[in-house]
Scaffold this active site. Structure first.
Site, PDB file in Angstrom:
ATOM      1  N   GLY A  76       0.886  -1.331   0.039  1.00  0.00           N
ATOM      2  CA  GLY A  76      -0.156   0.015  -0.006  1.00  0.00           C
ATOM      3  C   GLY A  76       0.789   1.445  -0.105  1.00  0.00           C
ATOM      4  N   SER A  77       1.962   1.114   0.680  1.00  0.00           N
ATOM      5  CA  SER A  77       2.762   2.430   0.818  1.00  0.00           C
ATOM      6  C   SER A  77       3.293   2.828  -0.549  1.00  0.00           C
ATOM      7  CB  SER A  77       3.837   2.348   2.003  1.00  0.00           C
ATOM      8  OG  SER A  77       3.213   1.929   3.188  1.00  0.00           O
TER       9      SER A  77
ATOM     10  N   CYS B  20       2.096   2.231  13.003  1.00  0.00           N
ATOM     11  CA  CYS B  20       3.009   2.899  12.568  1.00  0.00           C
ATOM     12  C   CYS B  20       3.445   4.073  13.664  1.00  0.00           C
ATOM     13  CB  CYS B  20       2.902   3.653  11.249  1.00  0.00           C
ATOM     14  SG  CYS B  20       1.976   2.745   9.935  1.00  0.00           S
TER      15      CYS B  20
HETATM   16  C1  PLP Z   1      -1.658  -0.491   5.989  1.00  0.00           C
HETATM   17  C2  PLP Z   1      -2.115   0.875   5.354  1.00  0.00           C
HETATM   18  C3  PLP Z   1      -1.424   1.296   4.532  1.00  0.00           C
HETATM   19  C4  PLP Z   1      -0.011   0.989   4.236  1.00  0.00           C
HETATM   20  O1  PLP Z   1      -0.020  -0.274   3.519  1.00  0.00           O
HETATM   21  P1  PLP Z   1       1.434  -1.443   3.563  1.00  0.00           P
HETATM   22  O2  PLP Z   1       1.204  -2.608   2.513  1.00  0.00           O
HETATM   23  O3  PLP Z   1       1.630  -2.103   4.857  1.00  0.00           O
HETATM   24  O4  PLP Z   1       2.467  -0.550   2.999  1.00  0.00           O
HETATM   25  C5  PLP Z   1      -1.610   2.589   3.619  1.00  0.00           C
HETATM   26  N1  PLP Z   1      -2.864   3.115   3.875  1.00  0.00           N
HETATM   27  C6  PLP Z   1      -3.684   2.545   4.813  1.00  0.00           C
HETATM   28  C7  PLP Z   1      -5.266   3.234   4.952  1.00  0.00           C
HETATM   29  C8  PLP Z   1      -3.411   1.362   5.536  1.00  0.00           C
HETATM   30  O5  PLP Z   1      -4.121   0.837   6.469  1.00  0.00           O
END
Ligand code: PLP
Length: 391
Positions: free
Chosen positions: A70-71, A324
């Protein structure tokens, strides 16, 4: 152990693990190779996975680009769109309660000379469509607003924001990491141009995610190198991870209504029990427009960290807000963003459910929580003053 931190990450399903296994040994071939076995097996598995992920959000296969999570998808969406659309302007619109993957990227963009509007949200954590409309100006390149908040679970009016952005000719990105696989999403109907998702939030493996990029949207390439992901993100494809992600997302979207009903029932039971049995407690986020699995509370006169530790000792895994920020003593930017004073924000607890959560687990959690909160309050000088009628 009772695991109630599914917004941080989820347990992989056995079916997901099984679907991945062949791609570690028998089908180890490089998906971009031309020989028939084992490379072609990897290639077709990769393309089937892409089609499956696309289907889950109403997109075309060709609009799905796999990432490491996601990041990465969030970083790419903002940096890639701004860089490729410089001519359009240097203004970005987002909100104050986004995930740090968005907020810290926006801060980085500010250092690159971009102007960022951080829209406030209401007391429930919702952004108003009108505030988005008023913030859009001539040089606005993009709007990035999360689908659902990871700490308090509030769901934004994404379809309305999408329609507005489309009408104004502004690119619209949404961080849907918490929403994907949890609530119905259709990128076409909602006029979404880019959407981030992450596999480990819906019972898939960690380290894999995707960015949906609507056909025709111009974005700068992320990793220069080979021709993978149409040259936009070079590096040999993580076939096993991608297959696992697709299996997990397919299963998450199957019988979604039925699963949502069950999870929502347990969520509401948890909320009602906590609010009725623990005094000086508030629910954070919107009562109805919230993720089916999210509960978030603030308990006045206690420290969230001591609450987490006490619960942990008794085998209950929850968090204070986002994974985080735990470990830092600053209160959550999301709780401050919805207008809570520092001392209230400090006493926060997030318990997030999954389809594996049982009613027994919820009951035992509430039963454990009540005496712990009371014990911690009995040690608090502020609570002592309150009891004496001094505050
Ligand atoms: C967990 C999360 C992310 C980050 O996703 P990763 O795959 O851990 O990098 C980004 N945005 C939201 C809203 C999240 O809950």
């Amino acid at each position: 152990m009772v695991y109630l931190d599914n917004a941080a990450t989820t347990k992989m399903k056995d079916s997901v693990i099984q679907s991945m296994l062949p791609f570690f040994n028998d089908n180890f071939g490089n998906a971009s190779s031309t020989y028939t076995t084992p490379g072609q097996n990897s290639r077709s598995a990769l393309e089937n996975a892409r089609a499956e992920v696309a289907k889950a959000i109403g997109a075309e296969s060709t609009e799905i680009y796999f990432t490491s999570g996601g990041s990465e998808a969030d970083n790419w969406a903002i940096k890639g769109i701004c860089e490729k659309n410089k001519k359009k302007g240097n203004h970005i619109i987002t909100t104050t309660i986004e995930h740090h993957a968005i907020l810290h990227t926006c801060e980085y963009m500010e250092k690159q000379g971009y102007r960022v509007t951080y829209l406030p949200v209401d007391e429930f954590g919702m952004v108003s469509v009108k505030s988005v409309e008023e913030a859009i100006c001539e040089d606005t390149v993009m709007v990035s607003i999360m689908f659902a908040n990871n700490e308090i679970g509030t769901i934004n009016p994404i379809g309305e924001i999408g329609a507005l952005c489309r009408e104004k000719g502004v690119i619209f990105h949404t961080d849907a990491v918490q929403a994907t696989g949890a609530v119905p999403i259709n990128v076409k109907e909602m006029n979404i141009d880019l959407l981030s998702m992450s596999s480990h939030k819906f019972h898939g493996p960690k380290g894999v995610g995707a960015l949906y990029i609507r056909k025709g949207v111009q974005i700068e390439n992320l990793i220069h190198g080979g021709a993978q992901e149409k040259g936009k993100r070079a590096t040999t494809e993580n076939v096993a991870g991608i297959v696992g992600m697709a299996t997990a997302l397919k299963e998450a979207t199957e019988n979604m209504e039925e699963k949502t009903k069950k999870i929502t029932y347990l969520r509401d039971k948890l909320i009602n029990e906590v609010l009725s049995k623990v005094p000086y407690t508030r629910l954070n986020g919107h009562r109805e427009k919230r993720l089916p699995n999210n509960t978030s509370f603030c308990f006045k006169y206690i420290e969230g960290e001591s609450l987490l530790l006490s619960l942990d000792i008794e085998g209950f895994v929850v968090s204070s807000g986002s994974a985080c920020t735990s470990g830092s003593l600053d209160p959550s930017h999301v709780l401050l963003g919805i207008g809570l004073p520092h001392e209230t924000a400090h006493g926060s607890l997030r318990a997030t459910l999954s389809e594996f959560t049982t009613e027994e687990e919820i009951d035992s959690f509430v039963a454990a929580l009540i005496p712990i909160v009371q014990r911690l309050r009995d040690m608090s000088p502020l609570y002592e003053e309150l009891k004496k009628g001094m505050i």
